[in-house]
Enzyme design. Sequence first.
Site, mmCIF file in Angstrom:
data_model
loop_
_atom_site.group_PDB
_atom_site.id
_atom_site.type_symbol
_atom_site.label_atom_id
_atom_site.label_comp_id
_atom_site.label_asym_id
_atom_site.label_seq_id
_atom_site.Cartn_x
_atom_site.Cartn_y
_atom_site.Cartn_z
ATOM 1 N N LYS A 17 -74.045 21.657 -48.361
ATOM 2 C CA LYS A 17 -73.846 20.214 -48.265
ATOM 3 C C LYS A 17 -73.721 19.934 -47.041
ATOM 4 O O LYS A 17 -72.860 20.509 -46.314
ATOM 5 C CB LYS A 17 -73.115 19.680 -49.458
ATOM 6 C CG LYS A 17 -73.435 18.186 -49.777
ATOM 7 C CD LYS A 17 -74.342 18.235 -50.950
ATOM 8 C CE LYS A 17 -74.738 16.760 -51.239
ATOM 9 N NZ LYS A 17 -75.215 16.610 -52.563
ATOM 10 N N ASP A 45 -79.353 12.677 -50.406
ATOM 11 C CA ASP A 45 -78.088 12.423 -51.202
ATOM 12 C C ASP A 45 -77.854 10.758 -50.874
ATOM 13 O O ASP A 45 -78.587 9.956 -50.272
ATOM 14 C CB ASP A 45 -77.118 13.200 -50.910
ATOM 15 C CG ASP A 45 -75.859 13.306 -51.776
ATOM 16 O OD1 ASP A 45 -76.048 13.775 -52.951
ATOM 17 O OD2 ASP A 45 -74.735 12.555 -51.746
HETATM 18 P P1 NDP Z 1 -78.286 6.303 -53.305
HETATM 19 O O1 NDP Z 1 -77.851 6.216 -51.950
HETATM 20 O O2 NDP Z 1 -79.519 6.181 -53.633
HETATM 21 O O3 NDP Z 1 -77.488 5.253 -54.307
HETATM 22 C C1 NDP Z 1 -75.954 5.385 -54.358
HETATM 23 C C2 NDP Z 1 -75.529 4.256 -55.173
HETATM 24 O O4 NDP Z 1 -74.135 4.539 -55.520
HETATM 25 C C3 NDP Z 1 -75.453 2.607 -54.661
HETATM 26 O O5 NDP Z 1 -75.896 2.136 -55.760
HETATM 27 C C4 NDP Z 1 -74.251 2.527 -54.076
HETATM 28 O O6 NDP Z 1 -73.845 1.116 -53.933
HETATM 29 C C5 NDP Z 1 -73.370 3.252 -55.199
HETATM 30 N N1 NDP Z 1 -72.167 3.729 -54.152
HETATM 31 C C6 NDP Z 1 -72.071 4.895 -53.460
HETATM 32 N N2 NDP Z 1 -70.836 5.031 -52.792
HETATM 33 C C7 NDP Z 1 -70.288 4.255 -53.802
HETATM 34 C C8 NDP Z 1 -68.786 3.900 -53.931
HETATM 35 N N3 NDP Z 1 -67.854 4.514 -52.959
HETATM 36 N N4 NDP Z 1 -68.304 3.163 -54.770
HETATM 37 C C9 NDP Z 1 -69.223 2.522 -55.739
HETATM 38 N N5 NDP Z 1 -70.594 2.463 -55.711
HETATM 39 C C10 NDP Z 1 -70.977 3.288 -54.585
HETATM 40 O O7 NDP Z 1 -77.735 7.619 -53.760
HETATM 41 P P2 NDP Z 1 -78.225 8.649 -54.625
HETATM 42 O O8 NDP Z 1 -78.753 7.621 -56.100
HETATM 43 O O9 NDP Z 1 -79.267 9.506 -54.404
HETATM 44 O O10 NDP Z 1 -76.846 9.301 -55.354
HETATM 45 C C11 NDP Z 1 -76.010 8.819 -56.371
HETATM 46 C C12 NDP Z 1 -75.386 10.086 -56.622
HETATM 47 O O11 NDP Z 1 -76.149 10.994 -57.300
HETATM 48 C C13 NDP Z 1 -74.432 10.725 -55.910
HETATM 49 O O12 NDP Z 1 -72.977 11.136 -56.286
HETATM 50 C C14 NDP Z 1 -75.119 11.876 -55.559
HETATM 51 O O13 NDP Z 1 -74.376 13.107 -54.944
HETATM 52 C C15 NDP Z 1 -75.709 12.366 -56.820
HETATM 53 N N6 NDP Z 1 -76.913 13.046 -56.735
HETATM 54 C C16 NDP Z 1 -78.161 12.557 -56.019
HETATM 55 C C17 NDP Z 1 -79.182 13.529 -56.094
HETATM 56 C C18 NDP Z 1 -80.368 12.866 -55.433
HETATM 57 O O14 NDP Z 1 -81.437 13.789 -55.564
HETATM 58 N N7 NDP Z 1 -80.653 11.946 -54.885
HETATM 59 C C19 NDP Z 1 -79.423 14.753 -56.899
HETATM 60 C C20 NDP Z 1 -77.897 14.988 -57.682
HETATM 61 C C21 NDP Z 1 -76.898 14.169 -57.660
HETATM 62 P P3 NDP Z 1 -74.016 0.668 -52.414
HETATM 63 O O15 NDP Z 1 -75.413 0.396 -52.238
HETATM 64 O O16 NDP Z 1 -73.008 -0.598 -52.727
HETATM 65 O O17 NDP Z 1 -73.452 1.501 -51.473
HETATM 66 O O1 2IT Z 2 -76.419 17.023 -55.122
HETATM 67 C C1 2IT Z 2 -77.631 17.276 -55.301
HETATM 68 O O2 2IT Z 2 -78.250 18.181 -56.272
HETATM 69 C C2 2IT Z 2 -78.611 16.662 -54.137
HETATM 70 N N1 2IT Z 2 -78.360 15.729 -53.517
HETATM 71 C C3 2IT Z 2 -79.953 17.149 -53.957
HETATM 72 C C4 2IT Z 2 -79.961 18.491 -53.316
HETATM 73 C C5 2IT Z 2 -81.252 18.884 -53.101
HETATM 74 O O3 2IT Z 2 -81.293 20.006 -52.106
HETATM 75 O O4 2IT Z 2 -82.428 18.571 -53.256
#
Ligand code: NDP
Ligand code: 2IT
Length: 451
Positions: free
Chosen positions: A130, A170
């Site tokens: 990561k 992420d």
């Molecule tokens: P995005 O940046 O697209 O969205 C993040 C969302 O979470 C936004 O709505 C943001 O709000 C909110 N957020 C972030 N930090 C905080 C915080 N400290 N408190 C409250 N709300 C918060 O990210 P993703 O949707 O890609 O990721 C969301 C989660 O999913 C993370 O935990 C990530 O690690 C996990 N994840 C993502 C993957 C992927 O493929 N993208 C794969 C697997 C897991 P705001 O707009 O106000 O910042």
């Molecule tokens: O937390 C996760 O699994 C991700 N942000 C996606 C990682 C990836 O390599 O697609």
Amino acid sequence: MAVSDHVDFNGFMEGVKRRNPHQDEFVQAVQEVAEDIFDFIADKEDYHSEQILRRIAEPDRVVSFRVCWEDDKGNIRVQRGWRVQNNNAIGPYKGGIRFHQSVTESVLKFLAFEQTFKNALTGLPMGGGKGGSNFNPKGKSTREIMRFCQSFMTELYRHIGADIDVPAGDIGVGGREIGFMFGQYKRITGEFTGVLTGKGLEWGGSLIRTEATGYGAVYFLANMLATKGMDLGGKTAVISGSGNVATHAAEKIVQLGGKVLTVSDSGGFILDPDGITQEKIDWIKAHKTHRRGRIEEYVEAFPGAAFHAGKTPWHVPCDVALPCATQNELLGDDARALVANGCIAVSEGANMPTDLEGVHVFKKARILYAPGKAANAGGVAVSGLEMSQNSARRSWTESELQQMLRDIMDGIHERCLAYGDQGGGYTDYVKGANIAGFKKVADAMLAFGVV
Ligand code: NDP
Ligand code: 2IT
């Protein structure tokens, strides 16, 4: 050495805390895994004598670097960047890059540790890593984002490669940022390789990568419900976040006949008693593009909804809950409220959104509870499929990829059942995911000897 001479759980955790001072998120993630693994390895001498858990809980390396960039006003800004390469026993390091002001070494170490088990669970050959920066992308112009991404990659490029370490997106890193980073990698090295995933479709990306995490988390939820003879039809869902994972989870819930009541961002949550339809999800996606809009503006577009500033949505009664924002966003009291209000299933789209107390509440209540490392693995799984397509220099069709994602999520569910069955019809999915993920990595490490 006799098994009884080995360090016990408390001794192990004391060591982890001592070696990682002020790294609470990392210690939390290790503890959640160790709670299950110590039982599993109690009678398995090799895992003890070869110190397997101790070695997985020590990253192969943590690279930390300075990232300088110039903002639109000509000011020089300095951020810190990291890449944590946790373990590559079963494949190249693989995992996302996070840009958020809350990023620390502890956060990235916990994420890389979790990723190691998650990637093993997918059945694909990927190790765990990561990266990220404490850069805050909110309010930055596209040119500022570009300059930051280029500066970040100017250091990162020497640590990654298609067969070494393959980053992706992420929090704060989506298709636009991957484009800027890929462009800089190609410019520096002169190579067009599958060094990043989440790429655009015109330049090596895979269909359904964008949707995969949210869709996968709902497939996993549907699989859990099916073990009780239920489906998502007519179920009410509470979701946090409004980014990539949250919006695609909401979309799949709606497609499968459920009703989504909430989404949120760091400012608070919106409750829409009429249900968040596909049209409203499309509005959220457009509104939140490149982190420009705020979720509170939803109530101006859809006046039937209410905005709750500074609050999380876990006290809203629901059948199923999907935390899809960030770590430790669902605490012990929130878990108790969900259970008391009749929530039957929780599927984590985010990584470690539930704190340890909340995890224990869900386990004790014996509800259907899927940890992130199982439920949100669809994203990295399709990243793995993107790597395969890049290596083979071909592209699979959308329907082929949809089927592969379904099959992979089914496979993860099966592995959790195999190792998490507690009898009496209860599956501890946390335990199942931890043991299944651990076993694959551990057995590879045993084969390699002490390296
Ligand atoms: P995005 O940046 O697209 O969205 C993040 C969302 O979470 C936004 O709505 C943001 O709000 C909110 N957020 C972030 N930090 C905080 C915080 N400290 N408190 C409250 N709300 C918060 O990210 P993703 O949707 O890609 O990721 C969301 C989660 O999913 C993370 O935990 C990530 O690690 C996990 N994840 C993502 C993957 C992927 O493929 N993208 C794969 C697997 C897991 P705001 O707009 O106000 O910042
Ligand atoms: O937390 C996760 O699994 C991700 N942000 C996606 C990682 C990836 O390599 O697609």
